[in-house]
Design a protein around this motif. Structure first.
Motif, PDB file in Angstrom:
ATOM      1  N   ALA A 106    -147.085   7.411-113.110  1.00 32.76           N
ATOM      2  CA  ALA A 106    -146.735   6.074-112.622  1.00 32.76           C
ATOM      3  C   ALA A 106    -146.263   5.184-113.775  1.00 32.76           C
ATOM      4  O   ALA A 106    -145.283   4.443-113.641  1.00 32.76           O
ATOM      5  N   HIS A 107    -146.947   5.276-114.908  1.00 30.72           N
ATOM      6  CA  HIS A 107    -146.573   4.471-116.084  1.00 30.72           C
ATOM      7  C   HIS A 107    -145.173   4.844-116.564  1.00 30.72           C
ATOM      8  O   HIS A 107    -144.335   3.968-116.811  1.00 30.72           O
ATOM      9  N   ALA A 108    -144.897   6.142-116.690  1.00 30.00           N
ATOM     10  CA  ALA A 108    -143.577   6.603-117.154  1.00 30.00           C
ATOM     11  C   ALA A 108    -142.484   6.175-116.178  1.00 30.00           C
ATOM     12  O   ALA A 108    -141.403   5.746-116.594  1.00 30.00           O
ATOM     13  N   THR A 109    -142.748   6.262-114.882  1.00 32.50           N
ATOM     14  CA  THR A 109    -141.771   5.856-113.869  1.00 32.50           C
ATOM     15  C   THR A 109    -141.483   4.362-113.972  1.00 32.50           C
ATOM     16  O   THR A 109    -140.330   3.935-113.889  1.00 32.50           O
ATOM     17  N   ARG A 110    -142.516   3.559-114.176  1.00 34.97           N
ATOM     18  CA  ARG A 110    -142.316   2.109-114.351  1.00 34.97           C
ATOM     19  C   ARG A 110    -141.479   1.826-115.591  1.00 34.97           C
ATOM     20  O   ARG A 110    -140.592   0.978-115.570  1.00 34.97           O
ATOM     21  N   LEU A 111    -141.744   2.541-116.694  1.00 33.91           N
ATOM     22  CA  LEU A 111    -140.964   2.346-117.920  1.00 33.91           C
ATOM     23  C   LEU A 111    -139.489   2.666-117.687  1.00 33.91           C
ATOM     24  O   LEU A 111    -138.607   1.920-118.120  1.00 33.91           O
ATOM     25  N   LEU A 112    -139.225   3.786-117.009  1.00 38.35           N
ATOM     26  CA  LEU A 112    -137.839   4.175-116.712  1.00 38.35           C
ATOM     27  C   LEU A 112    -137.163   3.150-115.802  1.00 38.35           C
ATOM     28  O   LEU A 112    -136.019   2.755-116.046  1.00 38.35           O
ATOM     29  N   ALA A 113    -137.870   2.723-114.771  1.00 39.17           N
ATOM     30  CA  ALA A 113    -137.299   1.745-113.837  1.00 39.17           C
ATOM     31  C   ALA A 113    -137.030   0.417-114.530  1.00 39.17           C
ATOM     32  O   ALA A 113    -136.010  -0.229-114.278  1.00 39.17           O
ATOM     33  N   PHE A 114    -137.913   0.006-115.420  1.00 39.19           N
ATOM     34  CA  PHE A 114    -137.730  -1.248-116.144  1.00 39.19           C
ATOM     35  C   PHE A 114    -136.519  -1.159-117.079  1.00 39.19           C
ATOM     36  O   PHE A 114    -135.699  -2.064-117.144  1.00 39.19           O
ATOM     37  N   LYS A 115    -136.383  -0.025-117.793  1.00 38.22           N
ATOM     38  CA  LYS A 115    -135.280   0.121-118.750  1.00 38.22           C
ATOM     39  C   LYS A 115    -133.933   0.236-118.047  1.00 38.22           C
ATOM     40  O   LYS A 115    -132.956  -0.373-118.467  1.00 38.22           O
ATOM     41  N   TYR A 116    -133.868   1.022-116.970  1.00 37.71           N
ATOM     42  CA  TYR A 116    -132.581   1.318-116.341  1.00 37.71           C
ATOM     43  C   TYR A 116    -132.330   0.549-115.048  1.00 37.71           C
ATOM     44  O   TYR A 116    -131.224   0.613-114.505  1.00 37.71           O
ATOM     45  N   GLY A 117    -133.318  -0.153-114.552  1.00 41.05           N
ATOM     46  CA  GLY A 117    -133.136  -0.998-113.374  1.00 41.05           C
ATOM     47  C   GLY A 117    -132.562  -0.252-112.191  1.00 41.05           C
ATOM     48  O   GLY A 117    -132.990   0.851-111.870  1.00 41.05           O
ATOM     49  N   THR A 118    -131.568  -0.847-111.557  1.00 42.07           N
ATOM     50  CA  THR A 118    -130.992  -0.253-110.355  1.00 42.07           C
ATOM     51  C   THR A 118    -130.335   1.088-110.642  1.00 42.07           C
ATOM     52  O   THR A 118    -130.249   1.932-109.760  1.00 42.07           O
ATOM     53  N   GLY A 119    -129.888   1.322-111.869  1.00 46.63           N
ATOM     54  CA  GLY A 119    -129.284   2.611-112.221  1.00 46.63           C
ATOM     55  C   GLY A 119    -130.264   3.761-112.064  1.00 46.63           C
ATOM     56  O   GLY A 119    -129.902   4.854-111.629  1.00 46.63           O
ATOM     57  N   PHE A 120    -131.532   3.522-112.404  1.00 45.95           N
ATOM     58  CA  PHE A 120    -132.569   4.546-112.262  1.00 45.95           C
ATOM     59  C   PHE A 120    -132.773   4.884-110.793  1.00 45.95           C
ATOM     60  O   PHE A 120    -132.781   6.039-110.399  1.00 45.95           O
TER      61      PHE A 120
END
Length: 165
Positions: A106-120
């Protein structure tokens, strides 16, 4: 006609803090794997996030994930940046592992979503759409085999070259 060649210096070696700061800002890197059975190296563009000493990324079933699971040791990631004043190149090496469902996932997914936003989220949607077109079995396979991966970093290195373009 005499040809001019620009001499590049060895560059300034980056320290660990500079390397991690650079990786935090890098938009994309190149994942380096090696297929020992076929003696073939592979480079794959990769969206990632870093949180020392880990590199996290989302991945779907396929050749890259199969290689990572078969040969988890000696995985590398390389990222570059170029601008008129300097060039920077960073390399990290480590060992791959799947991130199990739970708090780290969950933490890694949040980090990815935060960095890449809608692109992720768009990337996940694109994979789901592709699987849907292939039928229900493909959806189940994609969902069950997709994972968040982690490279546990063992070595890092990087250099910056100053230049005037």
């Amino acid at each position: 006609m005499q040809q001019q060649t620009e001499q590049l210096s060895d560059g300034q070696r980056l320290n660990a803090a500079q390397i991690w700061a650079f990786l935090a800002k890098a938009a994309v890197g190149r994942l380096a794997t090696h297929d020992h059975a076929h003696n073939q190296s592979n480079l794959t563009p990769l969206f990632f996030v870093c949180e020392a000493p880990h590199i996290y990324f989302a991945t779907q079933p396929g050749h890259k994930l199969n290689l990572l699971r078969r040969y988890p040791q000696g995985v590398g990631l390389q990222a570059d940046a170029f601008d008129p004043e300097s060039s920077t190149s960073v390399f990290v090496w480590g060992r791959y592992r799947d991130v199990p469902l739970g708090a780290e996932y969950a933490h890694a997914t949040r980090l990815l979503a935060f960095k890449y936003g809608t692109g992720f989220w768009q990337q996940i949607l694109d994979q789901a759409t592709k699987a849907l077109k292939a039928g229900p079995r493909a959806v189940i396979t994609t969902i069950s085999q997709a994972t968040t991966g982690c490279i546990q970093i063992e070595r890092i290195g990087g250099r910056r070259w100053e230049h005037g373009l």
